[in-house]
Enzyme design. Structure first.
Site, PDB file in Angstrom:
ATOM      1  N   GLU A 187       0.828  -1.211   0.000  1.00 34.32           N
ATOM      2  CA  GLU A 187       0.000   0.000   0.000  1.00 34.32           C
ATOM      3  C   GLU A 187       0.863   1.262   0.000  1.00 34.32           C
ATOM      4  OE1 GLU A 187      -3.060   0.308  -0.568  1.00 34.32           O
ATOM      5  OE2 GLU A 187      -3.694  -1.765  -0.417  1.00 34.32           O
ATOM      6  N   TYR A 215      -6.527   5.994   4.697  1.00 31.05           N
ATOM      7  CA  TYR A 215      -6.623   5.048   3.582  1.00 31.05           C
ATOM      8  C   TYR A 215      -5.845   3.759   3.882  1.00 31.05           C
ATOM      9  CZ  TYR A 215      -5.368   2.668  -0.624  1.00 31.05           C
ATOM     10  OH  TYR A 215      -5.132   1.666  -1.524  1.00 31.05           O
TER      11      TYR A 215
END
Ligand code: SF4
Length: 375
Positions: free
Chosen positions: A46, A129
């Site tokens: 990520e 996020y």
């Protein structure tokens, strides 16, 4: 009719999530971080994929996992080594935070990656996020993720006509995602909506004619696909002029030059580049000569200076116009005669050692085009 509509409304999230997960299972790209629920690997992927295309990110991910297969090995590396592995990816704060967090987890949490959202989001370099992505994918917790792909897809599908970069729009879309997320398989749902935006509801020429959502898509049914998402604020880019000074000295075993670590709070923090003079406007060779003589105390009557072409380097908020000036130091010109304060921060490198230092992509580009140690 009222009850029928109510039923449809209640069923909508289930239908939506079934549809998108089915699409995902057939169309997804097979990527190594999708074959695991190891929070370290998901976290690493990520962080790498923020601001980075998947094809480029994949190489870095594989390289990182090879060097640092777990949190402990990443924590044990030096920051310079980690930055070297990151070289070329840009946004180096990501690498520094990754390393700091790995050290924190190893030293303070006994090497165990936290599995609670509030603890995950408390880690350095992890925002909403990434915390949602790790919580849902690694720990099967129901936190929706909203990246650029989801923003675009949902703004078109739901017809959201406010600025895509605004905080309010992100909140609206996050609420939509929250109401749709599949609570039994939140990680798969999250990856499915992101993948749909990345592969199908793409920025230019989305694949509307064959889209499984076209019947209910606001943008498609209202023929405004090319108008959404709405982007009002253009990012302002600051222009900077970098004048790099490459002091070359001939020794018995070949040429050496100097690198300097960027310790200031600026782009490329803790990476190495050449001694740098920044100017408000472009500097010509005559201007560079004056700087070298006055600021660095190098008498130029016995040495030569050559300027390179301009290298343009574009970052999100800045455009760098760089020129490189090669200064051949006279044989007996000692580096110590330069300002000692400056000298202390410099490292001497030759053709063999320069590749060991993490350097910005701009410097790498220049070095690949110019063999400064030759001749
Ligand atoms: S119909 Fe077009 S705009 Fe709408 S969701 Fe599908 S691909 Fe995106």
């Amino acid at each position: 009719m009222y009850f029928f509509n109510l039923l449809l409304l209640n069923l909508f999230p289930v239908i939506f999530s079934k549809k998108i997960i089915k699409w995902y299972e057939t169309n997804k790209r097979h990527l190594p971080w999708r074959e695991t629920n190891d929070p370290y690997k998901i976290w690493l992927s990520e962080i790498i994929l923020q601001q980075t295309r998947i094809d480029q990110g994949l190489d870095y991910y594989l390289k990182f996992i090879k060097h640092y297969p777990n949190i402990k090995s990443l924590a044990a590396a030096s920051e310079t080594e980690v930055l070297k592995q990151w070289q070329g990816l840009g946004y180096y704060t990501r690498a520094r935070n990754l390393h700091l967090t790995a050290k924190y987890i190893t030293e303070k949490l006994d090497g165990r990656f936290p599995d609670i959202y509030d603890e995950i989001i408390g880690l350095k370099g992890i925002g909403e996020y990434t915390a949602a992505a790790i919580s849902s994918i690694a720990f099967n917790q129901s936190y929706p993720v909203v990246d650029g792909n989801v923003l675009r897809f949902f703004s078109r599908y739901f017809g959201i006509k406010t600025d895509i970069k605004s905080h309010e729009t992100k909140k609206v879309i996050l609420n939509r995602a929250e109401s749709l997320i599949d609570k039994k398989q939140p990680g798969t749902f999250n990856q499915a909506v992101m993948e749909f935006g990345a592969l199908h509801c793409i920025p230019a020429n989305p694949k509307c004619p064959e889209c499984i959502f076209k019947k209910n898509c606001y943008a498609f049914t209202n023929k405004i696909v090319d108008k959404l998402p709405l982007s009002i604020n253009k990012v302002k880019q600051r222009k900077r002029h970098f004048n790099y000074l490459i002091f070359l000295r001939k020794l018995k075993n070949g040429k050496v030059t100097y690198l300097k670590q960027r310790t200031e709070n600026d782009i490329w923090k803790n990476l190495y580049d050449f001694p740098l003079v920044e100017s408000k406007t472009k500097i010509l060779l005559s201007g560079a000569r004056k700087i070298i003589e006055k600021q660095f105390g190098i008498p130029l009557n016995h040495s030569s200076v050559a300027g390179s072409k301009e290298f343009k380097h574009i970052l999100t908020h800045q455009i760098i116009h760089a020129r490189f000036f090669i200064i051949d130091l006279p044989k007996k010109q000692k580096v110590l005669s330069m300002n000692s304060d400056i000298k202390n921060k410099w490292v001497e490198v030759n053709a063999d050692t320069i590749s060991k230092f993490p350097i910005p992509r701009l410097i790498d580009r220049y070095l690949k085009e110019n063999n400064i140690f030759e001749g």
